[in-house]
Write a protein that holds these residues in place. Structure first.
Motif, mmCIF file in Angstrom:
data_model
loop_
_atom_site.group_PDB
_atom_site.id
_atom_site.type_symbol
_atom_site.label_atom_id
_atom_site.label_comp_id
_atom_site.label_asym_id
_atom_site.label_seq_id
_atom_site.Cartn_x
_atom_site.Cartn_y
_atom_site.Cartn_z
ATOM 1 N N PHE A 95 66.787 -44.791 -8.313
ATOM 2 C CA PHE A 95 65.690 -43.893 -8.649
ATOM 3 C C PHE A 95 65.199 -43.242 -7.351
ATOM 4 C CE2 PHE A 95 61.128 -43.808 -10.606
ATOM 5 C CZ PHE A 95 61.213 -42.432 -10.747
ATOM 6 N N VAL A 96 65.300 -41.909 -7.295
ATOM 7 C CA VAL A 96 64.917 -41.147 -6.100
ATOM 8 C C VAL A 96 63.875 -40.107 -6.498
ATOM 9 C CG1 VAL A 96 65.721 -39.597 -4.269
ATOM 10 C CG2 VAL A 96 67.209 -41.454 -5.099
ATOM 11 N N SER A 97 62.766 -40.072 -5.776
ATOM 12 C CA SER A 97 61.753 -39.049 -6.040
ATOM 13 C C SER A 97 61.638 -38.106 -4.851
ATOM 14 C CB SER A 97 60.391 -39.682 -6.343
ATOM 15 O OG SER A 97 59.889 -40.374 -5.212
ATOM 16 N N LEU A 98 61.207 -36.899 -5.164
ATOM 17 C CA LEU A 98 61.012 -35.863 -4.157
ATOM 18 C C LEU A 98 59.547 -35.441 -4.220
ATOM 19 C CD1 LEU A 98 62.788 -34.312 -2.134
ATOM 20 C CD2 LEU A 98 63.103 -32.555 -3.879
ATOM 21 N N GLU A 99 58.854 -35.535 -3.082
ATOM 22 C CA GLU A 99 57.430 -35.225 -3.043
ATOM 23 C C GLU A 99 57.153 -34.175 -1.978
ATOM 24 O OE1 GLU A 99 55.304 -36.225 -5.147
ATOM 25 O OE2 GLU A 99 55.862 -38.204 -5.896
ATOM 26 N N GLY A 100 55.960 -33.607 -2.041
ATOM 27 C CA GLY A 100 55.551 -32.623 -1.050
ATOM 28 C C GLY A 100 54.517 -31.683 -1.620
ATOM 29 N N ASP A 114 53.366 -40.960 -6.629
ATOM 30 C CA ASP A 114 52.778 -40.625 -5.328
ATOM 31 C C ASP A 114 51.976 -39.328 -5.393
ATOM 32 O OD1 ASP A 114 53.837 -42.769 -3.547
ATOM 33 O OD2 ASP A 114 55.752 -41.966 -4.249
ATOM 34 N N SER A 115 52.384 -38.405 -6.262
ATOM 35 C CA SER A 115 51.637 -37.153 -6.399
ATOM 36 C C SER A 115 50.240 -37.386 -6.960
ATOM 37 C CB SER A 115 52.402 -36.160 -7.285
ATOM 38 O OG SER A 115 53.388 -35.475 -6.541
ATOM 39 N N SER A 116 50.068 -38.390 -7.796
ATOM 40 C CA SER A 116 48.724 -38.683 -8.303
ATOM 41 C C SER A 116 47.834 -39.235 -7.199
ATOM 42 C CB SER A 116 48.791 -39.667 -9.475
ATOM 43 O OG SER A 116 49.261 -39.025 -10.641
ATOM 44 N N TYR A 117 48.396 -40.106 -6.349
ATOM 45 C CA TYR A 117 47.621 -40.591 -5.212
ATOM 46 C C TYR A 117 47.242 -39.437 -4.282
ATOM 47 C CZ TYR A 117 48.669 -45.514 -6.268
ATOM 48 O OH TYR A 117 48.751 -46.755 -6.854
#
Length: 218
Positions: free
Chosen positions: A10-15, A109-112
């Motif tokens: 499972f890989v997520s992309l954030e930014g 992580d986007s919610s944090y």
């Protein structure tokens, strides 16, 4: 910060806004395909948040459409987690249980960062929701870090009709950026921070290298 299992496929992309996640996500998928994963019988699922299921996409529309009634910060957070709960159970967990790779444009992580850092909601409350509603974290999170002014300029140049969140002020996005960086510093095992101010080719090359290193170690 409570420990949750990190899934190795499972890989997520954030930014922040304008960091180039869509382009990088496509490159990550191509890299997994080129590595022969599909030929070996392993599926690649590319998904996004908010969204990823028909119901979650309807919630996404509520969250991003600039309607007449302003959303309270708490309403925004709960809608995000409602969409995420559906997404995890209908799309992400079934794919992981099949042995698929899951590449996700944004995750918890986007919610944090957005509702916690940006809106100022209590991170401890978000943590409780993550524990009760989500129950897992990506094994790898690539954070595309970009100066807020540069990101906003990219958004303005490509879309004359920004969504509800893209319309926020620069100070909001600076809080979001700092929250992302704080999470990356707190979880160095999971996060890899990538300088997204460089050329597209440079950013893509580093993201693909990070994915290959992770996949090789998984």
């Amino acid at each position: 910060m409570s420990a949750l299992p990190l899934h190795p496929r499972f890989v997520s992309l954030e930014g922040g806004e304008g960091a180039g996640k869509t382009t990088v996500l496509a490159a990550l998928r191509a890299a997994l395909e080129a590595a022969g994963d599909e030929a070996a019988g392993s599926e690649i699922v590319v998904t996004r948040e908010p969204g990823g299921t028909p119901l979650a996409e309807k919630i996404r529309a509520l969250l991003l459409h600039p309607g007449e009634e302003a959303l309270a910060a708490e309403t925004e957070l709960m809608l995000m987690f409602a969409a995420r709960a559906q997404h995890v159970r209908a799309t992400i967990l079934p794919a992981l249980e099949r042995g698929a790779w899951v590449l996700c444009d944004r995750f918890t992580d986007s919610s944090y960062a957005y509702q916690g850092g940006g809106r100022g909601l209590d991170a401890a409350f978000i943590d409780v929701l993550e524990q009760r509603v989500v129950g897992l974290r990506p094994g790898l999170t690539l954070l595309l870090d970009l100066d807020v002014a540069q990101g906003r300029a990219r958004i303005e140049s490509r879309d004359p009709h920004p969504d509800r969140i893209e319309r926020e002020r620069g100070a909001f996005f600076e809080r979001v950026r700092q929250a992302f960086l704080a999470r990356a510093a707190a979880e160095p095992r999971r996060f890899r921070v990538i300088d997204a101010s460089r050329t597209v080719d440079e950013v893509v090359a580093e993201a693909v290298a990070r994915l290959r290193a992770f996949a090789g170690a998984a």
